[in-house]
Design a protein around this motif. Structure first.
Motif, short mmCIF file in Angstrom:
data_model
loop_
_atom_site.label_atom_id
_atom_site.label_comp_id
_atom_site.label_asym_id
_atom_site.label_seq_id
_atom_site.Cartn_x
_atom_site.Cartn_y
_atom_site.Cartn_z
N ASP A 152 51.36 35.26 32.11
CA ASP A 152 49.97 34.80 32.07
C ASP A 152 49.27 35.11 33.39
OD1 ASP A 152 47.80 33.62 30.69
OD2 ASP A 152 48.10 31.74 31.76
N PHE A 154 46.85 37.56 35.62
CA PHE A 154 45.78 38.53 35.44
C PHE A 154 45.82 39.66 36.47
CE2 PHE A 154 43.25 34.79 33.59
CZ PHE A 154 43.67 35.09 32.31
N ALA A 167 42.22 40.34 30.82
CA ALA A 167 41.26 39.28 30.50
C ALA A 167 39.82 39.70 30.80
CB ALA A 167 41.61 38.01 31.27
N GLU A 168 39.62 40.44 31.87
CA GLU A 168 38.26 40.84 32.22
C GLU A 168 37.66 41.72 31.13
OE1 GLU A 168 35.93 43.49 35.61
OE2 GLU A 168 37.82 42.50 36.15
N GLU A 200 37.67 33.74 38.44
CA GLU A 200 38.39 33.86 37.18
C GLU A 200 37.98 35.16 36.48
OE1 GLU A 200 40.14 33.74 33.76
OE2 GLU A 200 40.54 32.03 35.09
N ARG A 202 37.88 36.11 33.44
CA ARG A 202 37.01 35.96 32.27
C ARG A 202 35.56 35.74 32.69
NH1 ARG A 202 41.53 32.09 29.60
NH2 ARG A 202 41.95 31.92 31.84
N SER A 252 38.64 29.97 26.36
CA SER A 252 39.91 29.78 25.65
C SER A 252 39.61 29.29 24.24
CB SER A 252 40.82 28.78 26.37
OG SER A 252 40.41 27.45 26.13
N TYR A 279 38.28 33.25 23.82
CA TYR A 279 39.34 34.12 24.33
C TYR A 279 40.70 33.49 24.03
CZ TYR A 279 42.15 36.80 27.70
OH TYR A 279 43.10 37.61 28.29
N ASP A 280 41.64 34.26 23.53
CA ASP A 280 43.06 33.92 23.33
C ASP A 280 43.57 34.50 22.02
OD1 ASP A 280 44.02 32.70 25.62
OD2 ASP A 280 43.45 30.68 24.96
N TYR A 295 39.02 37.29 21.40
CA TYR A 295 39.80 38.39 21.97
C TYR A 295 41.26 37.96 21.91
CZ TYR A 295 41.46 41.94 25.30
OH TYR A 295 42.11 42.97 25.90
N GLN A 297 45.05 37.95 22.62
CA GLN A 297 46.02 38.40 23.61
C GLN A 297 47.25 38.98 22.90
OE1 GLN A 297 46.52 36.56 27.43
NE2 GLN A 297 45.63 34.67 26.66
#
Length: 349
Positions: A152, A154, A167-168, A200, A202, A252, A279-280, A295, A297
């Motif tokens: 996890d 980045f 993540a970006e 961060e 994101r 998230s 996101y996740d 998005y 993962q």
């Protein structure tokens, strides 16, 4: 004869004799260290079943210096992202005759360090750690003990083996979709404090998409933790603002689910009034109402890469594996047809 006395356990030599092979071949079948023919493996496994043979893991660990056990430390087993990672990690190691032990730090840096020290003291062959400890302090756990892969993650970290998603790019793709497809211009972000130094990723992706479209930053709703409860609180504040945003990016799925709950409570229609994306890409995003555009993962790929690194004893110095995810379009953004796009980027640095 005492009928209550337990029967003597079968030995490896007895299994070998029953199967008509050497004890080394029995070891190959049990450990996967070398390939044997399917017929030979079938005879060995039949003999194991017939005799009720159970390998002595403690003795093997003392003899080989390996326990065939890996540890994984995560912040919160209740978070579906980490639960899915553990499941995929377990699948990846089970096929190679390893088992795992799971521990939760509950988001406490001191507890994480204690768990890492404890598991290494129990001679696990390696550790996967989703860390909440600042990188500078993680140097404390380097040195004696099995390898560690920081999951996890980045960004790369000097002297560490790290695995993570892009993540970006994921955040940017979600916001670009809201802008280009749904003509949104005032896009808020909901996120919790980062466990990493710097901005961060994101948030970086959110900002870069807005900048590329010539748009100002929307509202930033910073909450205390990555939970549904804090997502709902953020939703109550955002949905009742006089200048309510016309779309929201939740960093998230848990935060996104909380936003949907607050919208239902306040009578706000998602997506008609305010589209929401997250996101996740966990299972929760697929079963929410409406289903979340997200998005996803690449959890299975990241878990396999982590298992490979630990089992194969890949040198864990200064290597960062970053995996592409995919943009999954569902109802919450305003699209009527769900689609999954191809992975958006690749990388291994």
């Amino acid at each position: 004869m005492n009928q209550d006395r337990p029967a003597k356990s079968a030995t490896r030599a007895e299994v070998a004799q029953r199967a008509g092979v050497s004890t080394a071949v029995v070891s190959y079948v049990l450990t996967g260290a070398k390939r044997v023919s399917s017929a030979t493996e079938a005879r060995v496994r039949a003999a194991i079943d017939e005799l009720g043979y159970r390998p002595n893991g403690t003795a093997r660990a003392l003899r080989t210096g390996r326990s065939s056990m890996l540890g994984i430390v995560i912040p919160d087993i209740g978070n579906p992202y980490f639960a899915e990672f553990v499941r995929e990690f377990e699948r990846a190691v089970a096929g190679r005759n390893f088992a795992i032990t799971v521990a939760s730090s509950h988001g406490d840096p001191e507890e994480e360090l204690r768990l890492v020290e404890s598991l290494r003291g129990r001679a696990v062959d390696g550790l996967a750690v989703a860390s909440v400890v600042h990188a500078a302090r993680r140097a404390e756990v380097h040195g004696a003990g099995g390898p560690i892969v920081w999951i996890d993650a980045f960004d790369p970290e000097p002297g560490s083996f790290t695995v993570g998603a892009d993540a970006e790019t994921g955040a940017r793709s979600l916001v670009e979709h809201l802008i280009a497809v749904h003509d949104r211009r005032n896009i808020a972000i909901v996120l919790a404090p980062s466990r990493r130094p710097g901005i961060e990723p994101r948030e970086v992706g959110w900002r870069s998409a807005l900048r590329a479209a010539g748009l100002p930053d929307g509202p930033i709703e910073l909450v205390d933790d990555w939970t549904r409860e804090f997502g709902a609180g953020a939703g109550r504040r955002l949905f009742t603002r006089p200048d309510r945003p016309d779309a929201i990016f939740a960093a998230s799925d848990f935060l996104g689910i909380g936003l949907l709950s607050a919208a239902a409570e306040l009578g706000v229609s998602i997506p008609d009034d305010v589209p929401v994306v997250s996101y996740d890409g966990t299972a929760e995003s697929e079963f929410s109402i409406p289903k979340l555009t997200t998005y996803r993962q690449p959890v299975a790929r990241m878990a396999r890469a982590t298992a490979d690194a630990l089992i194969d004893a890949v040198p864990t110095d200064s290597r960062h594996l970053v995996f592409p995810g995919e943009l999954v379009i569902r109802r919450s953004c305003g699209c009527t047809t769900a689609t999954a796009h191809e992975p958006l980027t690749t990388g291994d640095s």
